[in-house]
Design an enzyme around this catalytic site. Structure first.
Site, PDB file in Angstrom:
ATOM      1  N   THR A  33       0.961  -0.969   0.000  1.00 22.03           N
ATOM      2  CA  THR A  33       0.419   0.382   0.261  1.00 22.03           C
ATOM      3  C   THR A  33       0.683   1.016  -0.335  1.00 22.03           C
ATOM      4  O   THR A  33       2.204   1.455   0.759  1.00 22.03           O
ATOM      5  CB  THR A  33      -1.331   0.072   1.588  1.00 22.03           C
ATOM      6  OG1 THR A  33      -1.662  -0.836   1.160  1.00 22.03           O
ATOM      7  CG2 THR A  33      -1.853   1.222   1.452  1.00 22.03           C
ATOM      8  N   SER A  35       2.044   5.005  -1.863  1.00 30.69           N
ATOM      9  CA  SER A  35       2.766   5.421  -3.364  1.00 30.69           C
ATOM     10  C   SER A  35       2.981   4.569  -4.903  1.00 30.69           C
ATOM     11  O   SER A  35       3.033   4.280  -5.643  1.00 30.69           O
ATOM     12  CB  SER A  35       3.013   7.457  -3.665  1.00 30.69           C
ATOM     13  OG  SER A  35       3.809   7.116  -2.876  1.00 30.69           O
ATOM     14  N   ASP A  89       6.749  -4.172  -2.024  1.00 35.17           N
ATOM     15  CA  ASP A  89       6.162  -3.215  -0.429  1.00 35.17           C
ATOM     16  C   ASP A  89       6.778  -2.065  -0.757  1.00 35.17           C
ATOM     17  O   ASP A  89       7.663  -2.440  -0.837  1.00 35.17           O
ATOM     18  CB  ASP A  89       5.642  -3.363   0.752  1.00 35.17           C
ATOM     19  CG  ASP A  89       3.929  -2.314   0.825  1.00 35.17           C
ATOM     20  OD1 ASP A  89       4.060  -1.494   0.314  1.00 35.17           O
ATOM     21  OD2 ASP A  89       3.490  -2.799   1.815  1.00 35.17           O
ATOM     22  N   GLY A  90       6.116  -0.428  -0.539  1.00 37.33           N
ATOM     23  CA  GLY A  90       6.808  -0.006  -0.199  1.00 37.33           C
ATOM     24  C   GLY A  90       7.342   0.279   0.750  1.00 37.33           C
ATOM     25  O   GLY A  90       7.310  -0.574   1.600  1.00 37.33           O
ATOM     26  N   LYS A 102       7.034   1.530   8.252  1.00 35.57           N
ATOM     27  CA  LYS A 102       6.332   1.359   7.429  1.00 35.57           C
ATOM     28  C   LYS A 102       5.114   1.950   7.681  1.00 35.57           C
ATOM     29  O   LYS A 102       4.667   1.519   9.745  1.00 35.57           O
ATOM     30  CB  LYS A 102       5.985   0.009   6.832  1.00 35.57           C
ATOM     31  CG  LYS A 102       7.195  -0.674   5.793  1.00 35.57           C
ATOM     32  CD  LYS A 102       6.893  -2.173   5.133  1.00 35.57           C
ATOM     33  CE  LYS A 102       5.458  -2.128   4.128  1.00 35.57           C
ATOM     34  NZ  LYS A 102       4.993  -1.332   3.354  1.00 35.57           N
ATOM     35  N   GLY A 105       1.433   5.129   5.071  1.00 36.55           N
ATOM     36  CA  GLY A 105       0.150   5.325   4.379  1.00 36.55           C
ATOM     37  C   GLY A 105      -1.094   4.362   5.094  1.00 36.55           C
ATOM     38  O   GLY A 105      -2.209   4.246   4.868  1.00 36.55           O
ATOM     39  N   GLU A 111      -0.033  -5.217   6.356  1.00 37.26           N
ATOM     40  CA  GLU A 111       1.327  -5.050   5.505  1.00 37.26           C
ATOM     41  C   GLU A 111       2.351  -6.125   6.427  1.00 37.26           C
ATOM     42  O   GLU A 111       3.062  -7.089   5.177  1.00 37.26           O
ATOM     43  CB  GLU A 111       1.699  -3.310   5.095  1.00 37.26           C
ATOM     44  CG  GLU A 111       1.251  -2.996   4.983  1.00 37.26           C
ATOM     45  CD  GLU A 111       2.047  -1.587   4.332  1.00 37.26           C
ATOM     46  OE1 GLU A 111       1.169  -0.588   3.109  1.00 37.26           O
ATOM     47  OE2 GLU A 111       2.597  -0.898   5.566  1.00 37.26           O
ATOM     48  N   LYS A 129      14.534   7.152   0.355  1.00 35.19           N
ATOM     49  CA  LYS A 129      14.137   6.413   1.671  1.00 35.19           C
ATOM     50  C   LYS A 129      15.280   5.595   2.520  1.00 35.19           C
ATOM     51  O   LYS A 129      15.070   4.634   3.654  1.00 35.19           O
ATOM     52  CB  LYS A 129      13.629   5.045   1.497  1.00 35.19           C
ATOM     53  CG  LYS A 129      12.227   6.225   0.693  1.00 35.19           C
ATOM     54  CD  LYS A 129      11.611   6.651   1.084  1.00 35.19           C
ATOM     55  CE  LYS A 129      10.570   7.712   0.210  1.00 35.19           C
ATOM     56  NZ  LYS A 129       9.235   6.562  -0.351  1.00 35.19           N
TER      57      LYS A 129
END
Length: 262
Positions: A33, A35, A89-90, A102, A105, A111, A129
């Protein structure tokens, strides 16, 4: 057009596109989840439609599920999948050991559940990051609504004895009302500035009554794919101790994501 994207958005795009190449026919894939993860979902959808990729996705939020369906990915639940081949995932931050913060979002609980139910977790990120030590990004902690202010006070009291620089917890808002997660909970963001012992902090936070989960992902991520604005990509594998370098060329028709640019 791709040329109109900022360097950061280009970096996210090439990282997502390179990570999508790790997905093979028949895989059950955890879909992150945020951007950056949204770019990955779009890339996978493009592969499903144009290359006939056969995969099933387990989304980590309702908005990821909606996007996955929109781009043609078959969506199933984690219980239907039972176990996943890969989660992509980001991350809000990652360090040299691929420990993560994390939850920016708001989907940290799902997640973490999905990531730990996977054979491997891959993080896609831009170079901004990467940090030498976690903590500059606020650490999200998901808490139940009942007595959240008491939980907040307990968190701040606990932080006094922890190796952190800041000790303030703020309730995440969505306009004039508290942000609500998919599970109906609130999020307290801890402004720590620097975390000295992330492993210890992750364990201690989850012992506080009212805390559901925290956004520290320790020993969960296996690989990070770092994108650069000029198309360069680094693939760092913490288990193999390897760093692979690649480069993706920008093609205007590749850009399916103008609506996702930050």
């Amino acid at each position: 057009m791709t040329g109109e994207l900022s360097p950061i958005d280009k970096a996210k795009f090439v990282a997502a596109k390179r990570a999508a190449d790790l997905v093979e026919d028949g895989m059950r894939v955890g879909l992150g989840t945020g951007s950056t993860a949204a770019w990955l979902v779009r890339c996978l959808g493009d592969m499903v439609r144009k290359e006939g990729l056969k995969m099933r996705g387990v989304p980590t939020s309702t908005r990821t599920a909606q996007l996955a369906r929109e781009v043609g990915i078959e969506v199933i639940t984690l219980d239907e999948a039972r176990w996943l081949d890969i989660t992509i995932d980001g991350a809000d931050e990652f360090d040299g050991d691929l420990n993560l913060i994390k939850g920016g979002g708001g989907a940290l609980l799902q997640e973490k559940i999905v990531a730990t139910a996977s054979d491997q977790m891959v993080v896609i990120a831009d170079l901004g990051k990467e940090v030498s030590r976690l903590g500059a990004f606020p650490l999200p902690v998901e808490v139940i609504p009942f007595g959240w202010q008491t939980t907040q006070a307990l968190l701040e009291e606990t932080l006094i004895s922890m190796d952190v620089l800041g000790r303030t917890a703020t309730l995440r808002m969505n306009g004039d009302t508290p942000f609500v997660t998919d599970e109906g909970n609130h999020i307290l963001d801890l402004h720590l500035q620097r975390i000295g012992n992330a492993r210890q902090l992750a364990l201690v936070l989850n012992q506080i009554p009212g805390v559901v989960e925290n956004g520290l992902f320790i020993d969960i991520c296996d690989t990070v794919v770092v994108g650069h604005g000029d198309g360069r990509v680094e693939i760092r594998d913490i288990n193999q101790g390897t760093v692979e370098h690649d480069r993706l060329d920008f093609v205007e028709s590749d850009n399916l994501f103008t609506d996702l640019a930050d």
